[in-house]
Design an enzyme around this catalytic site. Structure first.
Site, PDB file in Angstrom:
ATOM      1  N   ASP A  60      -2.391   8.523   7.871  1.00 31.80           N
ATOM      2  CA  ASP A  60      -1.509   7.568   7.217  1.00 31.80           C
ATOM      3  C   ASP A  60      -0.143   8.179   6.925  1.00 31.80           C
ATOM      4  O   ASP A  60       0.835   7.464   6.745  1.00 31.80           O
ATOM      5  CB  ASP A  60      -2.157   7.044   5.943  1.00 31.80           C
ATOM      6  N   ARG A 104       0.870  -1.189   0.000  1.00 28.91           N
ATOM      7  CA  ARG A 104       0.000   0.000   0.000  1.00 28.91           C
ATOM      8  C   ARG A 104       0.901   1.232   0.000  1.00 28.91           C
ATOM      9  O   ARG A 104       1.824   1.331   0.810  1.00 28.91           O
ATOM     10  CB  ARG A 104      -0.949   0.022   1.217  1.00 28.91           C
ATOM     11  N   GLN A 120     -15.351   1.479   7.134  1.00 23.26           N
ATOM     12  CA  GLN A 120     -14.619   1.048   8.331  1.00 23.26           C
ATOM     13  C   GLN A 120     -15.224   1.626   9.604  1.00 23.26           C
ATOM     14  O   GLN A 120     -15.109   1.035  10.670  1.00 23.26           O
ATOM     15  CB  GLN A 120     -13.144   1.471   8.243  1.00 23.26           C
ATOM     16  N   ASN A 137      -4.942  11.164   5.118  1.00 24.25           N
ATOM     17  CA  ASN A 137      -5.730  10.210   5.897  1.00 24.25           C
ATOM     18  C   ASN A 137      -6.867   9.708   5.011  1.00 24.25           C
ATOM     19  O   ASN A 137      -7.054  10.159   3.881  1.00 24.25           O
ATOM     20  CB  ASN A 137      -6.270  10.865   7.179  1.00 24.25           C
ATOM     21  N   LYS A 138      -7.624   8.786   5.536  1.00 22.62           N
ATOM     22  CA  LYS A 138      -8.745   8.172   4.819  1.00 22.62           C
ATOM     23  C   LYS A 138      -9.588   9.231   4.103  1.00 22.62           C
ATOM     24  O   LYS A 138      -9.842  10.310   4.642  1.00 22.62           O
ATOM     25  CB  LYS A 138      -9.602   7.416   5.842  1.00 22.62           C
TER      26      LYS A 138
END
Lengths: 375, 375
Positions: free
Chosen positions: B263, B115, B222, B273-274
């Protein structure tokens, strides 16, 4: 999914490339069946899997259909309320026009209560009831006919108004634009053609190359279900995104315009629309992307000074919780959710408001009044 | 959903109120099985319906598990990479420490590529490879043991670091706060305890009454799946909202804090981030609600000057398209989608960055350097 409301069904299963469904002189989202004296509408809960037209013979059924979102979209539910009153006139056992008017007023209250946020519902009912009192009808049957004629006129005007909005709005779209669109505002959200999506469609038919990023529009996913389906019917290129992605594409410089409809625009230009519009407009503002609301003037409610006064409908938790990914349930058993169906976008985030009378620009406090009454 | 990666399964079906799953001294999200010499992890794709622990015996399987999101969350995939290298050391047929080191470097490249956005993956691999070269091991078996010990230390440190972050972050939470939380940043996103959700959990355990509005976090949900499940395990009150709703609750004055993980945090304080974090932080800023990122210093990447340099992973269209409501498909056949998995929130929208060394405040360009290196 079964439809407990329907009296009669015309069911067509859509096959890709077959049974393509065209609007404009083919079928409207909602219409009166003059043979059977009933109102017919496309059941929007079943799309895109199934194309089904349902029929109703009572205003109570129509009110439930509005609440349960068989039909949705501010202009469309305005027309539904108008035809609902035409049904109420037929249902009534009144022996005088005065008695019938009382029945219509009761039916109007039921219809208005079906959904609280979109002002078109109340607007359509009020306009119909005003029309029913002046000029006075001599007989009950005359009044019934007058009501149906008024409902038909309201529906016909909606189509014409949408076309005028589309013409004004299309001038804002440039060749090559990528547009973020929220919820469904197409032919399905109106009697025909649509508001924000009608603008996009007209620009496309003018030969402008357009790409649409379709907000899926949680929780009911009207974007992923209805807007994507309409765009595929029209041949307009699109990609579905989740609602939280539009900011990413704006920051990347990939978006030129944002278009959405509205359920109520108030005197200062604040806009109540499908939940998520506020965060979308905020991202547009942060990136210098123009954001336009597209509304018929029937959606403008000058009686409210600002958006904080607009009632916001909160719908069932199930709409948020009952979601599956790849066929698997997502939320834990016993989970709770919140589900406000609309939010208010403050006017400072709105570039312009497209109406059938032209595009309204700030200061909205001043200019909305001019446009709302110039029809 | 079947798991093609698993060699062995310990399957437990969760029944409400039964088989309640506790972290802290019970089971970690990822751990080494010293009896079988394999790495075990909770399969996060199956929660909340099924609680299943899968086992892997090769670094290639671990890399695939990271890509397919059996395990996700920046700290958790860092630990997965470390244990993946311990597996690679066992897989290797090397006859000298030098040969083994070459195999480890190849395995590290595979793991890093699993990733692209979360920097912890690269951080963990680099730290492990540095540890493997100094001090030099005399034999292949010594180096294998050294690598496993280093991976175990990295995992143990992650738990300790999360606890320290949680203690610092909990000071920011007041009794009675309603907090919007994005994605999953709990025990499942780390080896144990978690980052942003760890902060919330610690504040709760300190006796502060907290209510969490859980962003469902499309497209993979999530929040609705994992964060809701964790909160229900911990007994912390929560409600799930769709991502486009947080702005509504902030404008209504119902939200006191926003917390999320990251992240990658770069030198100027920009936060990857997400997807959806940017629009959430924008709404927080617009309403004067403080927004905090919670990250271990291993997530800070001072080598990049600003967020525009962070690679953003775009995942498969199916994650957006393959959604059902009430068991019914949503998107039309042939629909296309975009799926950027992360976005970058500019530092101007971030109130503070909580690390294991304390809370970093602006100017981030100056202060991040101090905190990142003071451990």
């Amino acid at each position: 999914m079964t439809n407990s409301l329907s009296n009669a069904k015309m069911q067509i299963t859509l096959t890709p490339g077959v049974g393509v469904f065209f609007y404009r002189n083919k079928m409207r989202t909602i219409f009166w069946d003059y043979d059977k004296n009933e109102v017919k509408m496309i059941d929007q809960r079943l799309l895109p899997e199934m194309f089904e037209v349902v029929s109703y013979r009572s205003h109570g059924e129509v009110a439930r259909a509005i609440t349960e979102m068989v039909i949705r979209g501010a202009p469309a539910i305005g027309a539904a309320a108008a035809f609902g009153l035409a049904l109420a006139a037929r249902e009534s056992k009144a022996r005088t026009p005065g008695e019938l008017l009382a029945d219509l007023q009761a039916a109007g209250s039921t219809l208005k209560a079906a959904r609280p946020t979109a002002v078109n519902l109340a607007w359509a009912v009020d306009r119909m009831l005003r029309g029913a009192t002046s000029p006075e009808a001599a007989t009950v049957d005359e009044l019934r006919q007058l009501i149906l004629t008024a409902a038909q006129r309201l529906a016909d005007e909606d189509v014409e108004i949408n076309q005028r909005m589309a013409t004004h709005g299309a001038e804002l779209i440039a060749d090559g634009d990528t547009i973020v669109h929220h919820c469904n505002t197409g032919a399905l959200a109106a009697v025909d053609w649509g508001t924000a999506l009608g603008v996009i469609r007209t620009a496309w038919e003018q030969g402008k190359k357009i790409h649409v990023l379709v907000d899926e529009t949680r929780p009911r996913l009207q974007g992923a279900r209805l807007t994507a389906w309409e765009l595929s019917q029209y041949g307009i290129p699109y990609e579905i995104i989740s609602d939280n992605m539009s900011g990413y594409f704006m920051r990347a410089g990939k978006v030129q315009k944002v278009f959405f409809g509205a359920d109520r625009v108030v005197a200062n230009g604040d806009v109540a629309n499908k939940i998520g519009t506020y965060m979308l407009a905020l991202a547009a503002k942060d990136n210098g992307v123009p954001a336009y609301a597209v509304v018929p003037t029937s959606t403008i409610d000058l009686s409210l000074a600002h958006g904080g006064l607009i009632p916001i409908e909160e719908r069932s938790q199930a709409e948020v919780l009952d979601i599956q990914l790849g066929g698997e349930p997502v939320t834990p058993k016993g989970a709770k959710a919140r589900n406000p169906a609309f939010d208010v976008t403050p006017q400072r985030l709105i570039t312009g408001i497209v109406t059938e009378n032209g595009v309204v620009y700030p200061p909205f406090e001043v200019n909305l009044k001019k446009f709302a009454f110039s029809a």
